[in-house]
Design a protein around this motif. Structure first.
Motif, PDB file in Angstrom:
ATOM      1  N   TYR A   1       0.813  -1.439  -0.122  1.00  0.00           N
ATOM      2  CA  TYR A   1      -0.057  -0.100   0.073  1.00  0.00           C
ATOM      3  C   TYR A   1       0.921   1.175  -0.189  1.00  0.00           C
ATOM      4  O   TYR A   1       0.656   2.351  -0.760  1.00  0.00           O
ATOM      5  CB  TYR A   1      -0.926  -0.105   1.230  1.00  0.00           C
TER       6      TYR A   1
ATOM      7  N   LEU B   1       1.066   3.910  -3.077  1.00  0.00           N
ATOM      8  CA  LEU B   1       0.314   5.370  -2.563  1.00  0.00           C
ATOM      9  C   LEU B   1       1.550   6.423  -3.181  1.00  0.00           C
ATOM     10  O   LEU B   1       1.225   7.285  -3.725  1.00  0.00           O
ATOM     11  CB  LEU B   1       0.192   5.525  -1.188  1.00  0.00           C
TER      12      LEU B   1
ATOM     13  N   PHE C   1       3.044  10.903  -9.195  1.00  0.00           N
ATOM     14  CA  PHE C   1       2.331  11.203 -10.333  1.00  0.00           C
ATOM     15  C   PHE C   1       1.633  12.320  -9.903  1.00  0.00           C
ATOM     16  O   PHE C   1       1.674  13.398 -10.686  1.00  0.00           O
ATOM     17  CB  PHE C   1       1.747  10.098 -10.869  1.00  0.00           C
ATOM     18  N   ALA C   2       0.579  12.091  -9.010  1.00  0.00           N
ATOM     19  CA  ALA C   2      -0.292  13.506  -8.849  1.00  0.00           C
ATOM     20  C   ALA C   2       0.255  14.721  -8.546  1.00  0.00           C
ATOM     21  O   ALA C   2      -0.496  15.729  -8.474  1.00  0.00           O
ATOM     22  CB  ALA C   2      -1.351  13.079  -7.699  1.00  0.00           C
TER      23      ALA C   2
ATOM     24  N   VAL D   1       0.129  18.443 -10.264  1.00  0.00           N
ATOM     25  CA  VAL D   1      -0.920  19.414 -10.099  1.00  0.00           C
ATOM     26  C   VAL D   1      -0.058  20.499  -9.463  1.00  0.00           C
ATOM     27  O   VAL D   1      -0.614  21.645  -9.600  1.00  0.00           O
ATOM     28  CB  VAL D   1      -2.128  19.099  -9.123  1.00  0.00           C
TER      29      VAL D   1
ATOM     30  N   LEU E   1      -5.691  14.264 -15.482  1.00  0.00           N
ATOM     31  CA  LEU E   1      -5.534  12.818 -14.907  1.00  0.00           C
ATOM     32  C   LEU E   1      -5.208  12.934 -13.577  1.00  0.00           C
ATOM     33  O   LEU E   1      -5.768  12.216 -12.615  1.00  0.00           O
ATOM     34  CB  LEU E   1      -4.764  12.190 -15.820  1.00  0.00           C
ATOM     35  N   ALA E   2      -4.195  13.589 -12.964  1.00  0.00           N
ATOM     36  CA  ALA E   2      -3.806  13.821 -11.717  1.00  0.00           C
ATOM     37  C   ALA E   2      -4.967  14.250 -10.887  1.00  0.00           C
ATOM     38  O   ALA E   2      -5.139  13.911  -9.510  1.00  0.00           O
ATOM     39  CB  ALA E   2      -2.662  14.633 -11.603  1.00  0.00           C
TER      40      ALA E   2
ATOM     41  N   ILE F   1      -7.155  12.515  -7.721  1.00  0.00           N
ATOM     42  CA  ILE F   1      -7.427  13.174  -6.250  1.00  0.00           C
ATOM     43  C   ILE F   1      -8.730  13.528  -5.943  1.00  0.00           C
ATOM     44  O   ILE F   1      -8.984  13.158  -4.653  1.00  0.00           O
ATOM     45  CB  ILE F   1      -6.563  14.639  -6.396  1.00  0.00           C
TER      46      ILE F   1
ATOM     47  N   ARG G   1      -7.554   0.848  -1.579  1.00  0.00           N
ATOM     48  CA  ARG G   1      -6.597   1.558  -2.138  1.00  0.00           C
ATOM     49  C   ARG G   1      -6.716   3.160  -2.232  1.00  0.00           C
ATOM     50  O   ARG G   1      -6.355   4.103  -1.885  1.00  0.00           O
ATOM     51  CB  ARG G   1      -5.664   1.205  -3.411  1.00  0.00           C
TER      52      ARG G   1
ATOM     53  N   LEU H   1      -5.984   6.544  -0.416  1.00  0.00           N
ATOM     54  CA  LEU H   1      -5.267   7.712  -1.435  1.00  0.00           C
ATOM     55  C   LEU H   1      -6.344   8.883  -0.981  1.00  0.00           C
ATOM     56  O   LEU H   1      -5.881  10.045  -0.659  1.00  0.00           O
ATOM     57  CB  LEU H   1      -5.486   7.474  -2.734  1.00  0.00           C
TER      58      LEU H   1
ATOM     59  N   PRO I   1      -1.380  -0.393 -10.333  1.00  0.00           N
ATOM     60  CA  PRO I   1      -2.531   0.512 -10.238  1.00  0.00           C
ATOM     61  C   PRO I   1      -2.117   2.006 -11.035  1.00  0.00           C
ATOM     62  O   PRO I   1      -3.083   2.386 -11.867  1.00  0.00           O
ATOM     63  CB  PRO I   1      -2.477   0.964  -8.871  1.00  0.00           C
ATOM     64  N   LEU I   2      -1.227   2.456 -10.899  1.00  0.00           N
ATOM     65  CA  LEU I   2      -0.715   3.506 -11.612  1.00  0.00           C
ATOM     66  C   LEU I   2      -0.827   3.489 -13.209  1.00  0.00           C
ATOM     67  O   LEU I   2      -1.242   4.153 -13.945  1.00  0.00           O
ATOM     68  CB  LEU I   2       0.669   4.112 -11.243  1.00  0.00           C
TER      69      LEU I   2
ATOM     70  N   TYR J   1      -4.105   3.466 -14.131  1.00  0.00           N
ATOM     71  CA  TYR J   1      -4.794   5.022 -13.893  1.00  0.00           C
ATOM     72  C   TYR J   1      -4.425   5.483 -15.313  1.00  0.00           C
ATOM     73  O   TYR J   1      -5.271   6.479 -15.978  1.00  0.00           O
ATOM     74  CB  TYR J   1      -4.298   5.612 -12.623  1.00  0.00           C
ATOM     75  N   LEU J   2      -3.266   5.543 -15.842  1.00  0.00           N
ATOM     76  CA  LEU J   2      -2.753   6.126 -17.117  1.00  0.00           C
ATOM     77  C   LEU J   2      -3.527   5.682 -18.208  1.00  0.00           C
ATOM     78  O   LEU J   2      -3.822   6.621 -19.241  1.00  0.00           O
ATOM     79  CB  LEU J   2      -1.165   5.885 -17.323  1.00  0.00           C
TER      80      LEU J   2
END
Lengths: 94, 488
Positions: free
Chosen positions: A27, A31, A37-38, A41, B306-307, B311, B357, B361, B418-419, B422-423
């Protein structure tokens, strides 16, 4: 950035989730990947922009505060994992 | 004549001319489900007995003229996160394995009032979180074009069932591409309506500011007809918009002369498969030949969107899924000593890994110390994305992109990363962030024989424009006449 074991456990606790010992690292790594990646922003040109919470036109929606009775109590209660008479049953709180 | 090959408007025509009865239609579909479900695994619940019983009653009423509606007796499949009174609504989760909704979603009230026949509830990624339907608690749905490949997701059961002719059309839901991407992978038509056009009441909430129910169909005309049924204001959903009722089939003109189509170059860049690019470039040429004005422009928001999507969607999910606590409905752990333990164990055992997950997040980005860096920033990016789209729609009627960066991938290929999963949503999520309508239609096959989808994005409540542009290309390409899934 790195996510520690303590952080994962803290967040899981806030979310009312148990994470098994052997799952913590997975996890944390997931995360970490996603947050890295996030993070883009934070490069977006948004300094002077307001926040948006939804796609609709911003307006208040009002309705009369009227009670509408949902007749089918039985249908509501049939999904309860545990019940007594017409009430949901939970473990002792006090 | 193979009844299950027909579109809904073709079925209607045959019913009108008395070439078919609704009993024959229902029976043909039940036979088809019995034949193909073991290969495709599209259903969580199949309603064979119920559908036959309902058809029997309906046939009588149709025969003696009590019911004259155009849709009476037309079958449909429903994604299993849309509440159906008296029938299980599981969200493909152990958490809701035995949940029977005490009420109908508003879209189901509309479907029922038109006397459609519900053939069953369709598989999905658990709580609509995923892009391959591999995260269903119950089963992995297979792509009818190639049974080793995913159907896409999260509405993978809906798209696969339509592609396999097990239902003539289906309802799905789309939070970040969950209707359009599986439609693209399965070679069918998928529409995500403008946020607010279709009531979300009774759709089990994933991310409330992004979720929207929409149609998955064999062709664009059916898509417009299903939208006619489900669209409309609902006082039970305060985000639904009160606006005049339209007939969305009237816009299907088979003409795009003078229409301005914008092609954002960033949606054809890195990460987009070459075959997908080449295919869409041919389509763009076709539109030019038809008299549309095509212009390339810059819409540099895909990565940010995407990011931002992950979120915002996870933050909202962490809050929405707080309701699953093992008290009023859903899974309850068998052993516990106090209330907190009951909550924690029920949630930990009831939710699958991907759902946990995303809750983690979402909880993280909302937690003290990270709120400003992630959640608030993402909400500002949301403004940016909306502004950029507004600017684009000052110049263009429609924006054309791929629906997905690739064709359908293999089962198991991305489920442990997972990433990477997501992409794969890069082309679709910005539409939900901005609350816009978008449609995906099949425009050809790749070298693996898998369908390639084109996405057309419209301005808010401009469904008619994208439906017409999609329809016009559909008439030209005749994809359904040329290609059929082979279940290989």
């Amino acid at each position: 950035m790195k996510i520690s074991k303590e952080e994962i456990l803290h967040i899981a606790n806030l979310a009312d989730l148990n994470i098994k010992e052997d799952e913590i690292e997975k996890y944390a790594l997931n995360l970490q990947d996603i947050l890295n990646f996030a993070n883009i922003v934070n490069n977006a040109p948004v300094d002077d922009l307001d926040i948006t919470i939804g796609a609709n036109e911003k307006k208040n929606v009002f309705r009369k505060d009227e009670i509408k009775v949902f007749e089918d109590n039985e249908a509501l209660l049939q999904n309860a994992p545990s019940k007594e008479q017409n009430m949901f049953k939970i473990p002792k709180v006090l | 004549m193979d009844i299950t090959e027909l579109t809904v408007h073709e079925l209607q025509e045959k019913l009108k001319n008395k070439e078919l009865t609704i009993t024959e239609i229902t029976k043909a579909y039940i036979d088809r489900i019995n034949e193909k479900e073991k290969d495709v695994d599209a259903f969580v619940t199949i309603l064979t007995e119920e559908a036959l019983e309902e058809t029997k009653n309906l046939q009588k009423k149709v025969d003696n003229g009590e019911i004259t509606g155009n849709f009476a007796g037309i079958p449909i499949g429903i994604k299993d996160n849309i509440c159906t009174k008296g029938i299980k609504t599981t969200c493909s989760s152990k958490m809701l394995e035995n949940f029977v909704s005490p009420y109908n979603a508003t879209v189901m009230e509309k479907i029922n009032s038109e006397n459609l026949i519900n053939l069953g509830k369709l598989n999905m990624d658990e709580f609509a979180m995923g892009g391959s339907t591999e995260y269903s608690y119950f089963k992995k749905t297979k792509n009818p074009w190639n049974l080793k490949k995913v159907p896409g997701g999260s509405s993978g059961g809906s798209a696969a069932a339509v592609a396999a002719n097990m239902v003539p059309w289906a309802l799905g839901s789309d939070t970040g591409g969950s209707i359009r991407q599986p439609a693209s992978f399965c070679g069918v038509v998928g529409l995500k309506p403008t946020y607010g056009l279709v009531s979300r009441y009774g759709l089990v909430a994933f991310a409330s500011s992004l979720d929207q129910i929409g149609s998955i169909t064999k062709d664009v005309r059916d898509c417009a007809m299903l939208l006619n049924i489900i669209a409309g204001y609902d006082e039970k959903d305060t985000t639904s918009e009160d606006m005049p009722k339209k007939d969305y089939t009237e816009c299907l003109k088979n003409d795009v002369k003078g229409l301005k189509i914008g092609v954002p170059k960033e949606f054809f860049g890195e990460g987009i498969n070459e075959e997908v690019k080449t295919r869409l470039e041919k389509i763009i040429e076709e539109y030019k030949n038809m008299g549309a004005e095509i212009e390339e422009f810059s819409l540099d928001i895909a990565q940010y969107a995407l990011a931002t999507y992950y979120i915002i969607a996870c933050a909202e999910a962490s809050s929405n899924l707080g309701r699953f606590d093992g008290i009023r409905y859903g899974y309850r752990t068998p052993e516990f000593t106090n209330l907190k333990e009951l909550y924690k164990k029920s949630r930990s055992e009831g939710f699958g890994e991907e759902v946990k997950r995303r809750i983690i997040l979402g909880t993280y980005v909302l937690s003290s110390g990270y709120y400003d860096a992630y959640y608030k920033k993402a909400q500002q990016v949301r403004t940016l994305v909306m502004n950029e789209f507004s600017k684009a729609f000052e110049k263009y009627d429609v924006i054309l992109t791929p629906t997905a960066p690739t064709g359908a991938f293999d089962i198991g290929e991305k489920s442990n990363n997972p990433l990477e999963m997501y992409l794969a949503d890069i082309c679709t999520v910005s539409v939900n962030i901005a609350g816009l309508p978008a449609i995906s239609i099949p425009v050809g096959l790749n070298s693996e024989g898998m369908p390639v989808g084109m996405q057309l994005i419209g301005n808010r409540f401009k469904e008619e424009t994208i439906l017409n542009v999609a329809y016009t290309m559909e008439q030209k390409l005749k994809f359904r006449e040329k290609y059929k899934p082979e279940f290989k």
